[in-house]
Design an enzyme around this catalytic site. Sequence first.
Site: not given
Ligand SMILES: O=P(O)(O)OC[C@H]1O[C@H](OP(=O)(O)OP(=O)(O)O)[C@H](O)[C@@H]1O
Ligand SMILES: Nc1nc2[nH]cnc2c(=O)[nH]1
Ligand SMILES: [Mg+2]
Length: 169
Positions: A104-105, A108
Amino acid sequence: MAAPQLPHEKGFHISWDQIHRDSRALAWRLDGRGPGQDGTWKAIVAITRGGMAPAMIIARELGVRLVDTISVKSYDHQTQGEAQVLSKPDPEMVGDGTGVLVIDDLVDTGKTLEVVRGLYPQAHFATVYAKPKGEPLVDTFITGVSQDTWIFFPWDMALQYVEPYRGKD
Ligand SMILES: O=P(O)(O)OC[C@H]1O[C@H](OP(=O)(O)OP(=O)(O)O)[C@H](O)[C@@H]1O
Ligand SMILES: Nc1nc2[nH]cnc2c(=O)[nH]1
Ligand SMILES: [Mg+2]
């Protein structure tokens, strides 16, 4: 893309160049640590959508050809967010996660990784960025940022004009 939910004092703005460099660094960190011959990894599963960009770079660097995704959507309730799995990768390929890199990127709160780890307990979980609350959920990451930082990814931004510091000339 969830809008910043908590009061985030700091913004950490990542360019395409930097996410490429940091994803490559993660690939090098993971190289040779898989259970296969010469420490190879069997497959990569990207957590959509943010994990797909780093996963592509890591797959290319480590020569992994089996790449799939798990689609996860975080819901924002008044009280707390939760992650829901919308679709899963090929069970034949992934099994219990042995030899699989889940990418994952960022992590959080850790809620997303918690859900995916429950499905694939034997997988290796890696993110490019990590915040303190999520660090216990991730096996390998490159850069830690403070909990009150909101990370902006290149796919969420555009180049734009800003006024000169000293106002109109
Ligand atoms: O540790 P957490 O609090 O679960 O947050 C982390 C996740 O939040 C973001 O995804 P998001 O849910 O925004 O969806 P996306 O990657 O499809 O934009 C990010 O890419 C992680 O997958
Ligand atoms: N883009 C982005 N998405 C999130 N989802 C949870 N934390 C983050 C953050 O710091 N940046
Ligand atoms: Mg995500």
